[in-house]
Design a protein around this motif. Structure first.
Motif, mmCIF file in Angstrom:
data_model
loop_
_atom_site.group_PDB
_atom_site.id
_atom_site.type_symbol
_atom_site.label_atom_id
_atom_site.label_comp_id
_atom_site.label_asym_id
_atom_site.label_seq_id
_atom_site.Cartn_x
_atom_site.Cartn_y
_atom_site.Cartn_z
ATOM 1 N N GLY A 248 39.390 -16.571 -47.997
ATOM 2 C CA GLY A 248 38.142 -16.319 -47.514
ATOM 3 C C GLY A 248 37.558 -16.055 -46.202
ATOM 4 N N LYS A 249 38.458 -16.652 -45.331
ATOM 5 C CA LYS A 249 38.135 -16.289 -43.921
ATOM 6 C C LYS A 249 38.878 -14.841 -43.668
ATOM 7 N N VAL A 250 39.904 -14.625 -44.215
ATOM 8 C CA VAL A 250 40.473 -13.053 -43.980
ATOM 9 C C VAL A 250 39.685 -12.029 -44.754
ATOM 10 N N CYS A 251 39.139 -12.465 -45.927
ATOM 11 C CA CYS A 251 38.080 -11.541 -46.447
ATOM 12 C C CYS A 251 36.978 -10.891 -45.764
ATOM 13 N N VAL A 252 36.215 -12.238 -45.061
ATOM 14 C CA VAL A 252 35.133 -11.758 -44.321
ATOM 15 C C VAL A 252 35.212 -11.061 -42.781
ATOM 16 N N SER A 253 36.705 -11.600 -42.193
ATOM 17 C CA SER A 253 37.014 -11.065 -40.950
ATOM 18 C C SER A 253 37.074 -9.545 -40.812
ATOM 19 N N ARG A 254 36.526 -8.913 -39.951
ATOM 20 C CA ARG A 254 36.663 -7.424 -39.664
ATOM 21 C C ARG A 254 38.177 -7.196 -39.157
ATOM 22 N N GLU A 255 38.926 -8.344 -38.585
ATOM 23 C CA GLU A 255 40.256 -8.004 -38.199
ATOM 24 C C GLU A 255 41.166 -7.623 -39.193
ATOM 25 N N PHE A 256 41.014 -7.755 -40.646
ATOM 26 C CA PHE A 256 42.031 -7.628 -41.507
ATOM 27 C C PHE A 256 41.632 -6.512 -42.561
ATOM 28 N N THR A 257 42.294 -5.587 -43.100
ATOM 29 C CA THR A 257 41.914 -4.448 -43.959
ATOM 30 C C THR A 257 42.362 -4.949 -45.327
ATOM 31 N N VAL A 258 41.726 -5.434 -46.271
ATOM 32 C CA VAL A 258 42.210 -5.855 -47.325
ATOM 33 C C VAL A 258 42.260 -4.844 -48.566
ATOM 34 N N LEU A 259 41.078 -4.153 -48.515
ATOM 35 C CA LEU A 259 40.933 -3.087 -49.724
ATOM 36 C C LEU A 259 41.245 -1.475 -49.357
ATOM 37 N N ALA A 260 40.946 -1.259 -48.143
ATOM 38 C CA ALA A 260 40.980 0.181 -47.568
ATOM 39 C C ALA A 260 42.209 0.785 -47.690
ATOM 40 N N THR A 261 42.542 1.943 -48.149
ATOM 41 C CA THR A 261 43.782 2.693 -47.956
ATOM 42 C C THR A 261 43.779 3.565 -46.792
ATOM 43 N N GLY A 262 44.910 3.692 -46.107
ATOM 44 C CA GLY A 262 45.117 4.830 -45.033
ATOM 45 C C GLY A 262 44.219 4.147 -43.609
ATOM 46 N N LYS A 263 44.476 2.755 -43.581
ATOM 47 C CA LYS A 263 43.808 2.197 -42.298
ATOM 48 C C LYS A 263 44.751 1.002 -41.847
ATOM 49 N N SER A 264 44.944 1.017 -40.678
ATOM 50 C CA SER A 264 45.708 -0.120 -39.976
ATOM 51 C C SER A 264 44.671 -1.218 -39.549
ATOM 52 N N SER A 265 44.985 -2.469 -39.928
ATOM 53 C CA SER A 265 44.047 -3.502 -39.629
ATOM 54 C C SER A 265 43.856 -3.642 -38.149
ATOM 55 N N PRO A 266 42.620 -3.900 -37.520
ATOM 56 C CA PRO A 266 42.218 -4.065 -36.168
ATOM 57 C C PRO A 266 43.188 -4.909 -35.531
ATOM 58 N N VAL A 267 43.730 -6.133 -36.247
ATOM 59 C CA VAL A 267 44.295 -7.189 -35.747
ATOM 60 C C VAL A 267 45.646 -6.676 -35.219
ATOM 61 N N VAL A 268 46.295 -5.604 -35.688
ATOM 62 C CA VAL A 268 47.743 -5.084 -35.217
ATOM 63 C C VAL A 268 47.633 -4.751 -33.933
ATOM 64 N N MET B 62 49.022 -5.640 -48.978
ATOM 65 C CA MET B 62 47.846 -4.962 -48.806
ATOM 66 C C MET B 62 47.839 -3.457 -48.695
ATOM 67 N N PRO B 63 47.008 -2.429 -49.171
ATOM 68 C CA PRO B 63 45.498 -3.119 -49.740
ATOM 69 C C PRO B 63 45.956 -3.719 -51.177
ATOM 70 N N LEU B 64 45.201 -4.526 -51.522
ATOM 71 C CA LEU B 64 45.152 -5.082 -52.877
ATOM 72 C C LEU B 64 45.111 -3.762 -54.031
ATOM 73 N N ALA B 65 46.074 -3.991 -54.837
ATOM 74 C CA ALA B 65 46.359 -2.917 -55.727
ATOM 75 C C ALA B 65 45.393 -2.948 -57.069
ATOM 76 N N LEU B 66 44.130 -2.615 -56.662
ATOM 77 C CA LEU B 66 43.041 -2.513 -57.871
ATOM 78 C C LEU B 66 43.111 -1.037 -58.537
ATOM 79 N N THR B 67 43.636 0.047 -57.467
ATOM 80 C CA THR B 67 43.505 1.202 -58.131
ATOM 81 C C THR B 67 44.803 1.781 -57.922
ATOM 82 N N ARG B 68 45.028 2.920 -58.577
ATOM 83 C CA ARG B 68 46.216 4.027 -58.311
ATOM 84 C C ARG B 68 46.683 4.232 -57.062
#
Length: 289
Positions: free
Chosen positions: A91-111, A161-167
């Motif tokens: 839950g903490k990860v999903c609401v944090s702007r530091e982690f990219t959970v669903l977006a493709t082609g994007k590095s997480s800000p925490v990097v 990551m990202p969660l594999a919800l789509t192809r």
């Protein structure tokens, strides 16, 4: 329990761009940043960290989520406590702007923070460079960190990551095109090696993701793909965590061979070159009277 398993680890903090986080550190020698999986730095993650320190490296574990040392195995703490802890960290990860959970082609800000930590530890520990081992949600972080030429040994253990919800999400990983181009160039020019680990039946790490890495990185990407039956049968979780919860620490076992391959990469990239340089320096030094 948490404090007991942390024995032998020094505790400190690191601040970059106004963000201060706790870190654990153990050992001497070139630095290896170990970025824990969900729900955090569990006893099994600490066991892996000790193995890294034992080969002659300084292992550094940033606390990005969870409670360091807290047990997650439901057989030891109960299913309810384990589930609540897991859900809290997720839950903490999903609401944090530091982690990219669903977006493709994007590095997480925490990097960005992790790259600064790696640069700091390289200056502090010396050696030819730094290693990074990401796990699960943080698996792709090790790849994105490799835009810095100080990062010599990136390991992607079950990068989820990202969660594999789509192809499209399945056939990608959480790194921006710009960062990926830099890493690809390093592989071509410098011989950078990238190591990936997964269980073949792990839905969080679809085969399309490793196929994407093969296409993008070519022979620089080494994939270690294990059969689900190779996972530790004593773990109540489905096969996922190659280096921690599902490791069978017995010589000759496939998961132990995967662990040995990770340690071998760290030795080869961080220790053997450093020792060769030391030998060359010693040979050039004038002998005493």
């Amino acid at each position: 329990m948490a404090d007991d398993v942390l024995t032998g680890f020094d505790r400190g903090t690191f601040t970059h761009d106004g963000v201060r986080r706790r870190i654990l550190r153990r050992g001497t020698g070139p630095a290896v940043i170990v970025i824990a999986e969900i729900p955090g730095i569990t006893p099994k993650v600490l066991e892996f960290a000790k193995r890294v320190a034992d080969i002659g490296c300084t292992v550094v574990l940033p606390v990005l989520f969870g409670t360091p040392g807290r047990e997650v195995n439901p057989d030891k703490v109960g299913r309810l406590h384990s589930k609540l802890y897991m859900n809290s960290s997720i839950g903490k990860v999903c609401v944090s702007r530091e982690f990219t959970v669903l977006a493709t082609g994007k590095s997480s800000p925490v990097v960005t923070w992790l790259r600064a930590l790696a640069a700091h530890e390289h200056q502090r520990c010396g050696g030819p460079g730094v290693g990074a081992v990401g796990m699960c949600l943080t698996g792709g972080f090790a790849l994105a960190m490799a835009v810095d030429d100080r990062l010599l040994a990136p390991v992607l253990s079950q990068p989820s990551m990202p969660l594999a919800l789509t192809r499209r999400q399945a056939a990608g990983i959480d790194i921006s095109p710009e960062d990926l181009a830099v890493v690809r160039g390093r592989c071509q020019r410098e011989g950078l090696e990238v190591l990936g680990l997964r269980f073949r039946g792990d839905r969080l790490v679809p085969q399309e993701r490793f196929a994407f890495l093969r296409r993008e990185l070519g022979d620089a990407f080494t994939a270690v793909e294990l059969a689900d039956e190779d996972a530790n049968p004593e773990s109540p979780m489905t096969p996922h965590s190659v280096l921690t919860e599902h490791l069978v620490d017995e010589p000759g076992h496939p998961t132990r061979a995967a662990l040995d391959e990770v340690l071998g990469l760290l030795r080869r990239r961080l220790l053997e070159g450093d020792r060769a340089a030391d030998r060359a320096t010693d040979a050039e030094a004038p002998s005493g009277e």
